[in-house]
Scaffold this motif. Structure first.
Motif, PDB file in Angstrom:
ATOM      1  N   ASP A 143      34.943 -29.477  62.677  1.00 44.13           N
ATOM      2  CA  ASP A 143      36.108 -30.477  62.510  1.00 44.13           C
ATOM      3  C   ASP A 143      35.585 -31.893  62.506  1.00 44.13           C
ATOM      4  OD1 ASP A 143      34.821 -30.587  64.864  1.00 44.13           O
ATOM      5  OD2 ASP A 143      36.642 -30.974  66.021  1.00 44.13           O
ATOM      6  N   VAL A 144      34.114 -32.005  61.895  1.00 44.67           N
ATOM      7  CA  VAL A 144      33.589 -33.234  61.899  1.00 44.67           C
ATOM      8  C   VAL A 144      33.149 -33.661  60.602  1.00 44.67           C
ATOM      9  CG1 VAL A 144      31.550 -34.859  62.734  1.00 44.67           C
ATOM     10  CG2 VAL A 144      32.967 -33.217  64.240  1.00 44.67           C
ATOM     11  N   GLY A 145      33.356 -34.867  59.992  1.00 45.44           N
ATOM     12  CA  GLY A 145      32.743 -35.095  58.733  1.00 45.44           C
ATOM     13  C   GLY A 145      33.267 -34.676  57.554  1.00 45.44           C
ATOM     14  N   ASP A 146      32.842 -35.112  56.373  1.00 47.18           N
ATOM     15  CA  ASP A 146      33.446 -34.648  54.843  1.00 47.18           C
ATOM     16  C   ASP A 146      32.334 -33.302  54.595  1.00 47.18           C
ATOM     17  OD1 ASP A 146      33.989 -34.113  52.382  1.00 47.18           O
ATOM     18  OD2 ASP A 146      33.093 -36.137  51.643  1.00 47.18           O
ATOM     19  N   LEU A 167      27.881 -35.792  63.730  1.00 41.07           N
ATOM     20  CA  LEU A 167      28.636 -36.556  62.926  1.00 41.07           C
ATOM     21  C   LEU A 167      27.789 -37.340  61.851  1.00 41.07           C
ATOM     22  CD1 LEU A 167      31.544 -38.150  62.447  1.00 41.07           C
ATOM     23  CD2 LEU A 167      30.537 -39.933  64.390  1.00 41.07           C
ATOM     24  N   GLU A 168      26.536 -37.639  62.381  1.00 39.51           N
ATOM     25  CA  GLU A 168      25.414 -38.186  61.426  1.00 39.51           C
ATOM     26  C   GLU A 168      24.959 -37.101  60.631  1.00 39.51           C
ATOM     27  OE1 GLU A 168      20.831 -40.506  61.521  1.00 39.51           O
ATOM     28  OE2 GLU A 168      22.277 -39.967  63.554  1.00 39.51           O
ATOM     29  N   ASP A 224      32.713 -40.343  69.725  1.00 38.16           N
ATOM     30  CA  ASP A 224      32.567 -40.251  68.528  1.00 38.16           C
ATOM     31  C   ASP A 224      32.858 -39.021  67.638  1.00 38.16           C
ATOM     32  OD1 ASP A 224      32.263 -43.172  68.510  1.00 38.16           O
ATOM     33  OD2 ASP A 224      30.169 -42.792  68.700  1.00 38.16           O
ATOM     34  N   THR A 225      32.114 -38.054  68.271  1.00 35.33           N
ATOM     35  CA  THR A 225      32.226 -36.752  67.470  1.00 35.33           C
ATOM     36  C   THR A 225      33.670 -36.192  67.614  1.00 35.33           C
ATOM     37  OG1 THR A 225      30.019 -36.388  68.002  1.00 35.33           O
ATOM     38  CG2 THR A 225      31.163 -34.411  67.344  1.00 35.33           C
ATOM     39  N   ASN A 226      34.251 -36.325  68.501  1.00 34.71           N
ATOM     40  CA  ASN A 226      35.728 -35.798  68.797  1.00 34.71           C
ATOM     41  C   ASN A 226      36.639 -36.554  68.369  1.00 34.71           C
ATOM     42  OD1 ASN A 226      34.836 -33.171  70.023  1.00 34.71           O
ATOM     43  ND2 ASN A 226      34.180 -34.493  71.636  1.00 34.71           N
TER      44      ASN A 226
END
Length: 436
Positions: A93-96, A74-75, A138-140
């Motif tokens: 599937d995480v973030g822009d 995520l970060e 948070d990641t999911n």
């Protein structure tokens, strides 16, 4: 300009040109260092990328990596999206990831929902009024939303609770959660850890819950694909799962910014694949590295530089340096002209021979007789003085040289007489014009 000064000028220019050429050559061959954001819950991604970075430095590759540590995908995705790094290890599937282009697939990761032994749940639809523990909460977040929307889990009374890996076993045994949700690569390392945290009995093991709507989810959410977990993945007797189990799968990518050049990413991809081969024996986790989807409609499009490497269409040395090879003869011709000019510049000024000096003096006679103004005579006198000064610097070594010196002096004396007579003639003519 004295010859010694001319030599100094040419040597200085050669040194400057050589220094500039050396600097340009070193600048061209300098390694390019790219920053890469990487982080994971267990530190495995950091370990793999760090090993690759070390191998690139050891092999003196033209591209190097400098790690920027993060807390997880995520970060890493947020750091990448902000443009603070050139590369990042991200989960699909995480973030822009709008500015991301794939370099490699670092690993595939399966979505697993696991319940303790004896649970009578076989599909997500049967999760009603339960608490589902989520490792990497948070990641999911996107995965939780996708499952909730597909199965209307909010209406079914399903809640999600963040869990640390170390708390998973206790939470299941105390019935704090009914099942746990996690996303992991199906490698022996992770499966061993999963078996270690799941409760089990002598007769039965944990229950794996299917996501039967995986195909429908994958059609709507391209970050996922439908995937069958092979029978007996968690081992056990009877095997767990007892048959192939339908679920979702996503991928971890090493992605690059779109703005990075094709040659640079092509070199990076080639260096990573070479490093993977060299490090595979000591780091089996690198076996998960595979080629990303090179189709034009891939979820994360492959970087053109990486695609050229995978498809074998990278420019050859001749293609890349064709223009330079074509221009080389022209440059060489220009350098030859410069060298010829330098040589001519360095050669000592040739002193005219006494015979040539005598010829020059003889040629001045007609000019003196034709002179119509005193300044013309003065200019001729200066030329005579220059010839005499030059001849005076030449050595006299034999009778022939002495005779030549005498002839030059005689010619100069005769010219001086002519100049005197012509000056007198011009003066008398001027007086006659004034008198009339």
């Amino acid at each position: 300009m004295p010859r010694s000064l001319r030599i100094a000028v040419v040597v200085g220019l050669v040194l400057m040109l050589g220094g500039a050429s050396l600097f340009a050559y070193r600048w061209h061959l300098r390694p390019t260092t790219l920053t890469v954001a990487v982080g994971s819950l267990d530190g495995e991604a950091n370990k793999l990328i760090s090993a690759i970075a070390g191998k690139l430095a050891e092999s003196k590759a033209t591209v190097r990596l400098r790690l920027v540590q993060t807390t997880g995908p995520l970060e890493s995705a947020a750091t990448f999206a902000s443009g603070k790094v050139d590369l990042a290890v991200v989960r699909g599937d995480v973030g822009d990831l709008s500015q991301a282009q794939a370099v490699i697939v670092l690993a595939h990761a399966a979505v697993l929902i696991v319940a303790p032994p004896g649970a009578s749940i076989s599909d997500v639809t049967e999760l009603k009024r339960t608490t589902l523990g989520v490792i990497g909460f948070d990641t999911n977040q996107k995965l939780i939303k996708v499952l909730s929307d597909e199965y209307d889990l909010a209406r079914a009374g399903v809640t999600f609770k963040p869990l640390l890996p170390s708390d998973a076993r206790r939470a299941l045994e105390t019935k704090e959660v009914r099942a746990i949700l996690l996303v992991i690569p199906l490698t022996e390392k992770y499966l061993s850890l999963l078996r270690g945290v799941l409760p089990h009995t002598s007769r039965t093991g944990p229950v794996m819950i299917a996501i039967e709507s995986a195909g429908a989810i994958a059609e709507k959410e391209r970050a996922y694909e439908s995937f069958d977990v092979p029978k007996g993945t968690l081992r056990g007797s009877p095997p767990i799962p007892p048959d192939d189990l339908t679920t979702l799968r996503t991928s971890f990518y090493l992605v690059a910014q779109k703005k990075l050049g094709n040659d640079l990413i092509g070199d990076l991809t080639q260096a990573i694949m070479t490093a993977r081969h060299d490090l595979l024996a000591e780091l089996p986790g690198l076996a998960q590295i595979v080629t990303p989807d090179t189709d034009a409609d891939a979820y994360i499009p492959v970087h053109p530089g990486a695609a050229a490497f995978y498809e074998g269409t990278r420019e050859s040395v001749l293609d890349r340096w064709g223009n330079a090879i074509f221009l080389a003869p022209m440059i060489a011709g220009g350098l030859a002209s410069v060298l010829a000019a330098a040589w001519k510049f360095l050669r000592p000024v040739e002193t005219k021979s006494r015979q040539e000096a005598l010829d020059m003096l003889y040629a001045l006679g007609p000019r003196i007789r034709a002179a119509e103004h005193v300044p013309e005579l003065e200019e001729i006198e200066r030329e005579i003085d220059q010839v005499l000064r030059t001849q005076r610097s030449q050595p006299v070594g034999d009778d022939k040289s002495e005779r030549a010196v005498t002839a030059v002096n005689v010619a100069a004396h005769r010219l001086e007489s002519l100049i005197h007579d012509r000056r007198a003639h011009l003066a008398s003519r001027q007086e006659g014009q004034v008198g009339s």
